[in-house]
Design a protein around this motif. Structure first.
Motif, PDB file in Angstrom:
ATOM      1  N   PRO A 198       4.615  10.396   3.962  1.00 40.76           N
ATOM      2  CA  PRO A 198       6.020  10.004   3.823  1.00 40.76           C
ATOM      3  C   PRO A 198       6.778  10.827   2.785  1.00 40.76           C
ATOM      4  CG  PRO A 198       4.588   8.082   3.811  1.00 40.76           C
ATOM      5  CD  PRO A 198       3.701   9.273   3.694  1.00 40.76           C
ATOM      6  N   GLU A 199       6.067  11.418   1.811  1.00 40.14           N
ATOM      7  CA  GLU A 199       6.741  12.100   0.711  1.00 40.14           C
ATOM      8  C   GLU A 199       6.542  13.606   0.723  1.00 40.14           C
ATOM      9  OE1 GLU A 199       5.481  10.200  -2.851  1.00 40.14           O
ATOM     10  OE2 GLU A 199       6.438   8.284  -2.374  1.00 40.14           O
ATOM     11  N   GLN A 200       5.727  14.128   1.607  1.00 39.84           N
ATOM     12  CA  GLN A 200       5.556  15.575   1.694  1.00 39.84           C
ATOM     13  C   GLN A 200       5.287  15.961   3.145  1.00 39.84           C
ATOM     14  OE1 GLN A 200       2.078  16.871  -0.528  1.00 39.84           O
ATOM     15  NE2 GLN A 200       1.240  14.804  -0.483  1.00 39.84           N
ATOM     16  N   ASN A 201       5.990  17.009   3.566  1.00 38.33           N
ATOM     17  CA  ASN A 201       5.889  17.449   4.959  1.00 38.33           C
ATOM     18  C   ASN A 201       6.105  16.279   5.910  1.00 38.33           C
ATOM     19  OD1 ASN A 201       5.127  20.166   4.149  1.00 38.33           O
ATOM     20  ND2 ASN A 201       3.125  19.299   3.630  1.00 38.33           N
ATOM     21  N   ASP A 202       7.156  15.522   5.605  1.00 41.75           N
ATOM     22  CA  ASP A 202       7.375  14.278   6.337  1.00 41.75           C
ATOM     23  C   ASP A 202       7.770  14.504   7.790  1.00 41.75           C
ATOM     24  OD1 ASP A 202       9.769  15.360   5.366  1.00 41.75           O
ATOM     25  OD2 ASP A 202      10.803  13.433   5.467  1.00 41.75           O
ATOM     26  N   ASP A 203       8.332  15.673   8.108  1.00 40.37           N
ATOM     27  CA  ASP A 203       8.671  15.938   9.508  1.00 40.37           C
ATOM     28  C   ASP A 203       7.401  16.092  10.349  1.00 40.37           C
ATOM     29  OD1 ASP A 203       8.030  18.364   8.233  1.00 40.37           O
ATOM     30  OD2 ASP A 203       9.252  19.545   9.623  1.00 40.37           O
ATOM     31  N   LEU A 204       6.399  16.757   9.795  1.00 44.17           N
ATOM     32  CA  LEU A 204       5.125  16.895  10.503  1.00 44.17           C
ATOM     33  C   LEU A 204       4.432  15.543  10.618  1.00 44.17           C
ATOM     34  CD1 LEU A 204       2.998  18.719  11.792  1.00 44.17           C
ATOM     35  CD2 LEU A 204       2.072  19.142   9.506  1.00 44.17           C
ATOM     36  N   PHE A 205       4.492  14.747   9.548  1.00 40.35           N
ATOM     37  CA  PHE A 205       3.890  13.414   9.571  1.00 40.35           C
ATOM     38  C   PHE A 205       4.561  12.556  10.625  1.00 40.35           C
ATOM     39  CE2 PHE A 205       3.285   9.106   7.514  1.00 40.35           C
ATOM     40  CZ  PHE A 205       1.924   9.040   7.766  1.00 40.35           C
ATOM     41  N   TRP A 206       5.873  12.653  10.731  1.00 35.68           N
ATOM     42  CA  TRP A 206       6.611  11.924  11.765  1.00 35.68           C
ATOM     43  C   TRP A 206       6.095  12.303  13.154  1.00 35.68           C
ATOM     44  CZ3 TRP A 206       9.445  13.786  15.859  1.00 35.68           C
ATOM     45  CH2 TRP A 206      10.228  12.855  16.554  1.00 35.68           C
ATOM     46  N   ALA A 207       5.936  13.594  13.411  1.00 32.77           N
ATOM     47  CA  ALA A 207       5.555  14.064  14.736  1.00 32.77           C
ATOM     48  C   ALA A 207       4.119  13.725  15.093  1.00 32.77           C
ATOM     49  CB  ALA A 207       5.769  15.572  14.829  1.00 32.77           C
ATOM     50  N   LEU A 208       3.247  13.672  14.095  1.00 34.40           N
ATOM     51  CA  LEU A 208       1.839  13.379  14.358  1.00 34.40           C
ATOM     52  C   LEU A 208       1.609  11.902  14.677  1.00 34.40           C
ATOM     53  CD1 LEU A 208       0.153  15.584  11.611  1.00 34.40           C
ATOM     54  CD2 LEU A 208       0.123  15.970  14.085  1.00 34.40           C
ATOM     55  N   ARG A 209       2.567  11.053  14.397  1.00 31.07           N
ATOM     56  CA  ARG A 209       2.427   9.622  14.708  1.00 31.07           C
ATOM     57  C   ARG A 209       3.073   9.330  16.066  1.00 31.07           C
ATOM     58  NH1 ARG A 209       5.154   6.808   9.885  1.00 31.07           N
ATOM     59  NH2 ARG A 209       6.275   8.806   9.835  1.00 31.07           N
ATOM     60  N   GLY A 210       2.345   9.740  17.111  1.00 27.52           N
ATOM     61  CA  GLY A 210       2.802   9.464  18.463  1.00 27.52           C
ATOM     62  C   GLY A 210       3.145  10.680  19.282  1.00 27.52           C
ATOM     63  N   GLY A 211       3.169  11.865  18.662  1.00 26.98           N
ATOM     64  CA  GLY A 211       3.519  13.075  19.393  1.00 26.98           C
ATOM     65  C   GLY A 211       2.395  13.638  20.230  1.00 26.98           C
TER      66      GLY A 211
END
Length: 457
Positions: A189-202
């Motif tokens: 949530p606090e670093q590289n959050d765009d990648l973390f967003w995409a890895l949760r369901g992408g």
């Protein structure tokens, strides 16, 4: 431009002999290449209909190994496929002509005092459950204990505990990732959050996750068990179960199976090999509240068998495996996320099964509750307002009229797409597809991870 489809990568393929030598001398890695003893075994995935031949297979034991393998693939002009346990039905865990990175040996895991667990990508859910349930703790995971941690979580992760605790990806706190450049980073949530967003369901295709950090949930016991109904009550009971779940608390969950009843111990012999309905309700809240919560399912028409009782979570998982495992093959079917379970769907999709091939089955899994409390744009898993997952066995799917689903299907469930078309993937990603394409362009602009879900920009 379509990113993520298997495709030719680079100007030419290097020979297997040269590639093997490069892996050993330059990257300190050993490769299995065509012609080697064990190659045909090493390239297989769980779905035996998938028959692909990687240029080389590298078995990694650490994130450092993974980073070396990714760098080598780029230097040799090879696309990369990633395999944890190889259980994804679409065969994304293997490839033709690319480099297959095998994470099966990366099974390290540990529970922290902060009610979290760190999990290696080679672990399956049954192995994780064996460790966590010994402490009365659970990560909501795949219904199949042989399913892999990585693929299930990256595709969203519908679980038997999703109503009270959300999807598997909702319980993910951070990940360690080897990027397309071969760098090891952390995303959260606090670093590289765009990648973390995409890895949760992408669904993956953005990097190699070498470590998952999950939130643990305290679950020692559930009240659950089978309820058996004969053929003539299927339609009536499904409506009753649907209406019950509309107002049931998040601690209440339900799986319903329409099938030719197998020879299970709790099914009377006169009902075996005949069409019927099995309900598998569960209550994960306070045991004292279970009787009131589940009572509506036990009224008229009453089940011919009631096996509901308190049980440990491992016993519950064993019960699910013993029953759902009889409902048909996991590969080649369809799974649709439904906004609601309408009378039309019950009349035109579910109950007509009774007139089709007796080897078919229909499984309904209840969703909503904690899943829908998270906004649809908060993770790459798009269909947060789904209330049911409708799973059709391969033979059943051919007999059903898709028009009955047109008003209630939000899209397919990514983890169950055995042969996804671009239209299927667009429907699965929904409104999040454009953002996924942007994340792909940032983190893998050259499409190194080209064997996986297609992300369109």
């Amino acid at each position: 431009m379509i990113l993520g489809h298997p495709q030719t990568y680079g100007d030419a393929r290097c020979s297997s002999n040269f590639l093997s030598a490069s892996l050993v001398t330059v990257s300190k890695l050993e490769a299995i290449v065509p012609g080697d003893t064990g190659y045909d075994t090493a390239r297989r995935v769980r779905n035996h209909q998938i028959d692909r031949r990687p240029a080389a297979i590298v078995r990694c034991e650490s994130a450092t190994d993974v980073a070396r393998a990714v760098r080598l693939a780029r230097s040799e002009g090879l696309g990369v496929a990633v395999r944890g346990t190889g259980s994804h039905v679409a065969g994304w865990a293997t490839c033709d002509d690319g480099l297959l990175i095998d994470l099966g040996a990366m099974k390290r895991s540990r529970i922290d005092q902060t009610m979290t667990v760190r999990v290696g990508p080679g672990l399956c859910w049954g192995e994780l459950d064996a460790m966590t349930t010994a402490h009365g703790l659970v990560v909501p995971g795949a219904p199949d204990p042989a399913g892999g941690i990585g693929g299930h979580t990256l595709g969203g992760g519908i679980s038997d505990l999703s109503r009270p605790y959300g999807l598997s990806c909702d319980n993910l706190l951070s990940v360690d990732v080897v990027t397309a450049d071969g760098d090891l980073i952390q995303a959260g949530p606090e670093q590289n959050d765009d990648l973390f967003w995409a890895l949760r369901g992408g669904g993956g295709g953005l990097g190699v996750v070498t470590d998952f950090r999950f939130r643990l949930r305290p679950v020692r016991q559930l009240v659950a068990g089978p309820l058996v109904f004969p053929e003539h009550l299927v339609s009536t009971v499904l409506r009753k179960a649907r209406d019950w779940l509309e107002s049931a608390p998040p601690a209440a969950s339900l799986i319903a199976i329409v099938w030719n009843a197998p020879a299970l111990p709790f099914i009377a012999k006169n009902l075996q090999r005949r069409p019927g309905l099995l309900l598998l309700p569960s209550w994960s809240g306070l045991p004292d509240n279970a009787e009131v919560a589940l009572a509506p399912l036990l009224g008229r028409p009453a089940p011919v068998f009631n096996g509901i009782h308190p049980m440990s979570y491992p016993a519950y998982r064993q019960m699910l495996q013993a029953t759902i495992g009889q409902a048909g093959p996991a590969s080649g079917g369809r799974a649709e996320l439904l906004s609601h379970l309408s009378d039309d769907v019950l009349d035109e999709v579910v109950t007509p099964w009774l007139d089709t091939n007796p080897g078919c089955s229909v499984i309904l899994r209840s969703l909503g509750a904690a899943i829908s409390e998270i906004p649809s744009a908060a993770t790459a898993f798009a269909h947060r307002n789904a209330r049911w997952l409708l799973e059709l066995s391969p033979r059943a799917g051919a007999a059903f009229d898709d028009r009955a689903l047109s008003g209630v299907s939000l899209g397919p469930y990514l983890n169950s797409l055995s042969d996804p078309s671009q239209a299927d993937l667009q429907a699965a990603y929904g409104a999040n597809l454009e953002r996924l394409g942007e994340v792909k362009k940032r983190w893998d602009p050259d499409n190194t991870f080209c064997f996986g879900p297609a992300l369109t920009s």
